[in-house]
Motif scaffolding. Structure first.
Motif, short mmCIF file in Angstrom:
data_model
loop_
_atom_site.label_atom_id
_atom_site.label_comp_id
_atom_site.label_asym_id
_atom_site.label_seq_id
_atom_site.Cartn_x
_atom_site.Cartn_y
_atom_site.Cartn_z
N ILE A 270 -0.55 -6.97 10.05
CA ILE A 270 -1.92 -7.44 10.09
C ILE A 270 -2.06 -8.60 11.36
O ILE A 270 -3.65 -8.01 11.90
N PHE A 317 -10.09 -1.34 9.28
CA PHE A 317 -8.04 -2.06 8.89
C PHE A 317 -7.59 -0.51 9.23
O PHE A 317 -6.39 -0.56 10.13
N ILE A 321 -4.30 -0.36 11.61
CA ILE A 321 -2.80 -0.22 11.24
C ILE A 321 -1.83 1.06 11.57
O ILE A 321 -0.84 1.05 11.95
#
Length: 491
Positions: A270, A317, A321
């Motif tokens: 992350i 996000f 990812i």
């Protein structure tokens, strides 16, 4: 005198008869021309970029060609086209670009057969192959891949309308490369005649020319596999609000095998993703849902670390990812808690576990030759959207993608082999957003997301539409639900 008069009358009659013949002939000619023009007007041509490479393998029956100068010539049943400057070379003969390959039968390029004609363009030592065909025939190579042909006819018809609309709205998207759309999910996945089905063909025929419009313009007909019970507002995903792409809570459980998923993400993973976005927070300690949409979907996330905190949209996000890991933005941090009552929960089915090898990335920069080779493979559509984005976000992974596409292992992979791992089974339940933890600590070095659905969630949900069709909803009802305020028109 009488003889002269009779002769003049006969001559006049012949002139009248000849004039009538000429008028009839002209009428027939113009009528035929109108029919041809009408047929041409009804056809909506689309140019699909198939590949760009140093050579292109073409095969088929009764092939003929026409070069850029209008010269016509016959072609062998199988040949490779090469580029020489701006000319296309076939069996040693050079032809002015573009070369149009046509046949009364399907034409094969590589391992895929296509309807219509193939256009070969030479530029910079590369040959670009373009499939030019009617939009209705193009859809035959789209629907068979984009949706299950075994599903109810009404959901297939709804997909035909939105895929046709999407195709027409994308016209010219790749104009710089000489075509309209590509064959990947960047536009719509297209597999030529390799995916034809009688059911999808019927859906296309029954909706011929139908598109979805909003205030007279083509609508943005985004779609996803499974919304997880409620669609997303496009503004939360891509930033721009659209009146008909809003949160819509589905009336029935979808029964999707993709209804449940879970994934564990390490703090380091992350942190690296945030750094690529310029949102570095130092050593990550906590992740929290900052804002939810009307359906309870995570819309924005707050990341807290040793260097402060930062907010990022959940859609961004997910992209950072990887969409294959974070399958949707409909997720929580806990698998426990009662189910939500206002969003029907999809029927649970477990997906078969898949194996994946941990990759030891080789960060060695690519040589000039390797870089050119990788660019050529990208042009040939050897990588999907997620892989291309991954290469942009993580340039150190480009060597691994190059070697993977070539079917060999990088030196780093040969030095270090990791054991196979299996992802955990899908979550047993999805909690009520109002009664579950809105944050998770990364003290243990990782966090687990428990989610539902697969895809960005904007527009039509294919599994949700299937549930509606299975309960008797028409294609019109389905489209009205997912794109409220739009109209079906024929173009």
């Amino acid at each position: 005198m009488r003889t002269v008069i009779l002769a003049r009358r006969r001559l006049r009659r012949r002139r009248i008869s000849w004039n009538c013949c000429k008028k009839i002939a002209l009428a027939v000619f113009f009528f035929s021309l109108c029919l041809c023009l009408s047929a041409e007007a009804q056809a909506r041509w689309i140019r699909v970029g198939l590949m760009t490479a140093p050579s292109a393998p073409i095969s088929g029956r009764s092939l003929s060609g026409r070069d850029g100068g209008g010269r016509r010539f016959s072609l062998p049943a199988s040949f490779s086209a090469h580029a020489r400057g701006s000319n296309v070379v076939i069996q040693g003969k050079s032809y002015a670009s573009p070369v149009i390959v046509s046949s009364p039968h399907q034409i094969r390029c590589g391992k895929v057969s296509y309807e219509g004609e193939l256009v070969l363009r030479a530029r910079g030592g590369q040959v670009t192959v373009i499939n030019r065909l009617d939009v209705e025939k193009y859809l035959r190579g789209v629907l068979g891949y984009e949706i299950n042909p075994q599903w109810a006819m009404e959901v297939l018809k709804a997909q035909a309308v939105i895929s046709r609309t999407y195709a027409l709205a994308q016209m010219g998207r790749h104009e710089a490369s000489g075509y309209d759309v590509c064959t990947t999910d960047h536009c719509q996945v297209y597999r030529g005649t390799n995916v034809l089905h009688a059911s999808t063909d019927r859906a296309i025929a029954q909706t011929r020319g139908q598109v979805l419009t909003y205030r007279g313009d083509l609508a943005h007909t985004f779609f996803c596999s499974d919304s997880g019970g409620a669609t997303a507002d496009v503004g939360d995903v891509w930033g721009k609000r659209v009146p008909y792409l809003v949160v819509r809570k589905e009336p029935f459980p979808s029964g999707s095998p993709k209804a449940r998923w879970e994934v564990s993400l390490s703090a380091g993973e992350i942190q690296n993703a945030l750094a690529k976005k310029g949102k570095s927070v130092g050593a990550l300690s906590q992740i929290a849902i900052e804002r939810r949409d009307a359906a309870g979907r995570a819309a924005a996330l707050r990341f807290t670390g040793s260097a402060g905190s930062s907010v990022l949209s959940s859609a961004a996000f997910r992209t950072l990812i990887g969409a294959k890991k974070v399958r949707s933005t409909f997720f929580e941090f806990s698998p426990d808690g009662p189910r939500t009552t206002d969003v029907p929960d999809p029927v649970q089915r477990r997906e078969a576990p898949r194996t994946a090898r941990k990759i030891a990335f080789d960060p060695t920069p690519l040589t000039t030759a390797e870089d050119a080779q990788l660019k050529a493979l990208i042009e040939q559509k050897k990588f999907n959207v997620d892989e291309r984005l991954d290469m942009i976000l993580y340039p150190e992974r480009r060597r691994n993608y190059l070697y993977k596409a070539l079917g060999v292992e990088t030196p780093a992979m040969e030095r270090k082999r990791e054991p196979l791992e299996q992802p955990a089974e899908t979550a047993k339940s999805i909690p009520n957003p109002a009664r579950t933890a809105v944050s998770a600590s990364l003290a243990g070095g990782s966090v687990t997301l428990y989610g539902r659905g697969w895809g960005h969630g904007v527009g039509l949900s294919q599994w949700g539409a299937k549930a509606m069709a299975d309960r008797g909803w028409s294609a019109e009802n389905i489209l009205e639900f997912y794109y409220p305020g739009t109209t079906i028109q024929k173009r």
